[in-house]
Design a protein around this motif. Structure first.
Motif, mmCIF file in Angstrom:
data_model
loop_
_atom_site.group_PDB
_atom_site.id
_atom_site.type_symbol
_atom_site.label_atom_id
_atom_site.label_comp_id
_atom_site.label_asym_id
_atom_site.label_seq_id
_atom_site.Cartn_x
_atom_site.Cartn_y
_atom_site.Cartn_z
ATOM 1 N N GLY A 1 0.814 -1.207 0.000
ATOM 2 C CA GLY A 1 0.000 0.000 0.000
ATOM 3 C C GLY A 1 0.848 1.257 0.000
ATOM 4 N N ILE A 2 1.889 1.258 0.831
ATOM 5 C CA ILE A 2 2.785 2.419 0.889
ATOM 6 C C ILE A 2 3.507 2.603 -0.437
ATOM 7 N N VAL A 3 4.062 1.510 -0.952
ATOM 8 C CA VAL A 3 4.811 1.587 -2.203
ATOM 9 C C VAL A 3 3.912 2.052 -3.345
ATOM 10 N N SER A 4 2.679 1.570 -3.376
ATOM 11 C CA SER A 4 1.749 1.965 -4.439
ATOM 12 C C SER A 4 1.464 3.466 -4.396
ATOM 13 N N LEU A 5 1.203 3.976 -3.195
ATOM 14 C CA LEU A 5 0.964 5.415 -3.063
ATOM 15 C C LEU A 5 2.145 6.222 -3.582
ATOM 16 N N TRP A 6 3.326 5.790 -3.236
ATOM 17 C CA TRP A 6 4.520 6.539 -3.605
ATOM 18 C C TRP A 6 4.856 6.376 -5.084
ATOM 19 N N LEU A 7 4.621 5.191 -5.648
ATOM 20 C CA LEU A 7 4.885 4.992 -7.069
ATOM 21 C C LEU A 7 3.962 5.863 -7.924
ATOM 22 N N VAL A 8 2.690 5.886 -7.577
ATOM 23 C CA VAL A 8 1.745 6.729 -8.318
ATOM 24 C C VAL A 8 2.149 8.201 -8.196
ATOM 25 N N GLY A 9 2.543 8.615 -6.981
ATOM 26 C CA GLY A 9 2.997 9.986 -6.798
ATOM 27 C C GLY A 9 4.222 10.299 -7.638
ATOM 28 N N GLY A 10 5.148 9.344 -7.710
ATOM 29 C CA GLY A 10 6.340 9.546 -8.524
ATOM 30 C C GLY A 10 6.013 9.709 -10.001
ATOM 31 N N VAL A 11 5.055 8.926 -10.484
ATOM 32 C CA VAL A 11 4.624 9.056 -11.872
ATOM 33 C C VAL A 11 3.951 10.402 -12.103
ATOM 34 N N LEU A 12 3.116 10.823 -11.157
ATOM 35 C CA LEU A 12 2.417 12.101 -11.296
ATOM 36 C C LEU A 12 3.382 13.281 -11.297
ATOM 37 N N LYS A 13 4.539 13.132 -10.688
ATOM 38 C CA LYS A 13 5.518 14.222 -10.673
ATOM 39 C C LYS A 13 6.013 14.566 -12.072
ATOM 40 N N THR A 14 5.897 13.618 -12.979
ATOM 41 C CA THR A 14 6.357 13.867 -14.346
ATOM 42 C C THR A 14 5.322 14.598 -15.191
#
Length: 538
Positions: free
Chosen positions: A225-238
């Motif tokens: 759950g934590i990793v998913s939140l952060w991965l999506v956030g990382g993608v959105l940063k682009t």
């Protein structure tokens, strides 16, 4: 068993009797620390300090998550009163370090003595420390099984943070979760959900981390759950939510580095103004030149004819726009404004709307006035400007203006979009000396650039002067306590981020509605996430 599982099992076995029933396997376990032992209270204070290390200038953004996870986890099975104490100690650590600069402002520049400055700083820290305490206390008071509290914590935490940041004393959003995440994966959510939406996801991450210690057998799912939140956030940063239009603008930000205790002395007034004029005239090749807050240590009507009018004509001849901060008088007697004007190709005036409590006006009269008078503290008395002032223009484009503390409030900028092409903030952080405050303030200002998808020009008296990109990154920065002119290039921007369209209200309404729904489900005994053996002794 993996090394991570071994470590979690060791911590759970030897320290967390509050998570679930554990059968003693050796006599030494009788000496385990009880969850309501005073040592855990001390650790809560330490966790508050660790939380603050996530913010500028320390910038250890990961520290937010174990600090909050500890607070949530350690209060899981406490009584409301004990949770209140633990939350307050967390707040004392958080604000005791995070706003320690109040002492410098009161003692070094406000005219307060040692005792008075400590007293005022203690009141300030003690007041804001109550908000973490309120959050965990309210969670402990909610109906339902204790195992459901972990779900409540992020929701209640952010509702209380919203009250602190927007409502109480017109808001004090310092040290809110999202500001620590500007360079982290969760920053990707900020153009969509703003500071409170991204902050909620940060609090959820902390709750999931706490859940790993409560149910280590679910480590894989909670970590996912934590990793998913952060991965999506990382993608959105682009993602790019706004786009440039028009030609680039060459800009210069003047950092005069005038000491606060000398700034308003009559004998230094003329030399200060002449210094800014000389530094400006050396940069007529720029299209926009900005001065910091109250760069002119006199009222507009007193200095316009001898100094600013000739400067205005000179700037107009060079096709340059000047952004100058200078206090001004109103039409009525005794009315004064903290103002910013434009000179050169465009003339206009902006009067500060969101005044600083206890700095530019006095709430809680007559008690607050008595305290300042008793401790001989100096205070400016300004009148707020109108909320519907027209946008100023410089470089051929309209821009959103904020003076000092106003950059801490996103709503001040949102209603001026999409017309505004960039942001300008004039600030004087000289009041706080060589402390952590100037870096914290710059971090807050960067949030506004990321939320709106606009470049930010931030001109300060003693630092930190900076040019910030639409993704919240610092492009150029001047060091503290240097006399310098920071020159760079920005692009006018157009378009709206999703957050600029919706603001904070939908996010806050969602949090409140979700909390209400979970309360209803918990009350009806239909939700059993993070279930713990209810027969486990306290």
């Amino acid at each position: 068993m993996t090394p991570i599982r071994l470590i979690i099992e060791f911590i759970r076995t030897h320290f967390s009797s509050q998570t679930q029933c554990i059968q003693p396997v050796r006599p030494l376990q009788k000496k385990r620390i009880s969850p309501d032992n005073s040592l855990w209270d001390v650790l809560s204070f330490a966790a508050g300090i660790a939380y603050t290390l996530a913010f500028a200038p320390f910038d250890s953004y990961l520290a937010v998550f174990p600090a909050l996870a500890y607070l949530f986890w350690s209060c899981m099975r406490l009584t409301p009163k004990r949770s209140l104490l633990r939350g307050y100690l967390f707040g004392l650590g958080q604000f005791g370090l995070g706003v320690s600069w109040v002492y410098i402002s009161v003692h070094d520049y406000g005219g307060g003595g040692l005792f008075g400055s400590l007293f005022i700083t203690g009141l300030f820290v003690g007041f804001w420390s109550a908000f973490p305490a309120i959050a965990v206390y309210m969670t402990a008071k909610l109906p339902g099984k204790q195992s459901s509290r972990l779900i409540f914590y992020p929701l209640v935490w952010m509702l209380v943070e919203y009250l602190r940041g927007r409502v109480v004393l017109e808001g004090f959003p310092w040290l809110q979760i999202a500001y620590s995440q500007l360079d982290a994966p969760l920053a990707g959510y900020i153009p969509l959900l703003g500071a409170y939406g991204a902050g909620l996801l940060g609090a959820v991450s902390a709750a999931l981390l706490a859940g790993i210690f409560i149910r280590p057998e679910s480590t894989l799912y909670l970590s996912a759950g934590i990793v998913s939140l952060w991965l999506v956030g990382g993608v959105l940063k682009t993602a790019e939510w706004t786009c440039p239009y028009g030609e680039p603008l060459k800009v210069t930000l003047i950092q005069g580095n005038i000491s606060q205790n000398k700034k308003w002395l009559p004998e230094t007034r003329v030399s200060t103004i002449l210094q800014y004029i000389r530094m400006t005239e050396a940069h007529w090749d720029s299209q926009v030149i900005a001065w910091p807050e109250s760069a002119v240590p006199a009222y507009l009507s007193d200095v316009y004819e001898p100094f600013l009018k000739p400067l205005h004509r000179n700037a107009k001849a060079h096709q340059v726009d000047l952004i100058v901060s200078v206090p001004s008088y109103g039409e009525a007697e005794g009315v004064k404004y903290n103002s910013l004007i434009t000179l050169g190709r465009n003339e206009g005036i902006y009067r500060k709307v969101h005044l600083l409590p206890f700095g530019e006006y006095m709430p809680w009269q007559p008690v607050s006035g008595w305290i300042l008078k008793h401790f001989n503290l100096r205070l400016s008395h300004f009148t707020p400007g109108s909320a519907d002032q027209p946008l100023l223009r410089a470089g051929g484009y309209p821009f959103i203006t904020s003076i000092c503390y106003e950059d801490a409030f996103a709503e001040n900028a949102l209603h001026e979009l999409p017309e505004a092409a960039y942001l300008v903030n004039a600030t004087n952080d000289a009041w706080f000396g060589d402390s952590i405050e100037p870096y914290q303030h710059l971090q807050i200002a960067r949030m506004r650039a990321l939320e709106t998808g606009r470049y930010l020009l931030r001109s300060t008296n003693t630092g930190v002067t900076a040019i910030v990109s639409p993704n919240g990154r610092i492009l150029k920065q001047a060091p503290l306590f240097t006399t310098t002119a920071l020159t760079g290039t920005i692009r006018p921007m157009t378009g709206l981020t999703p957050y600029a369209r919706i603001g904070d209200r939908p996010v806050v309404a969602f949090i409140a509605a979700l909390l209400l729904l979970i309360l209803l489900l918990t009350h009806s005994d239909k939700m059993r996430l993070f279930r713990i053996d209810e027969k486990c002794p306290m």
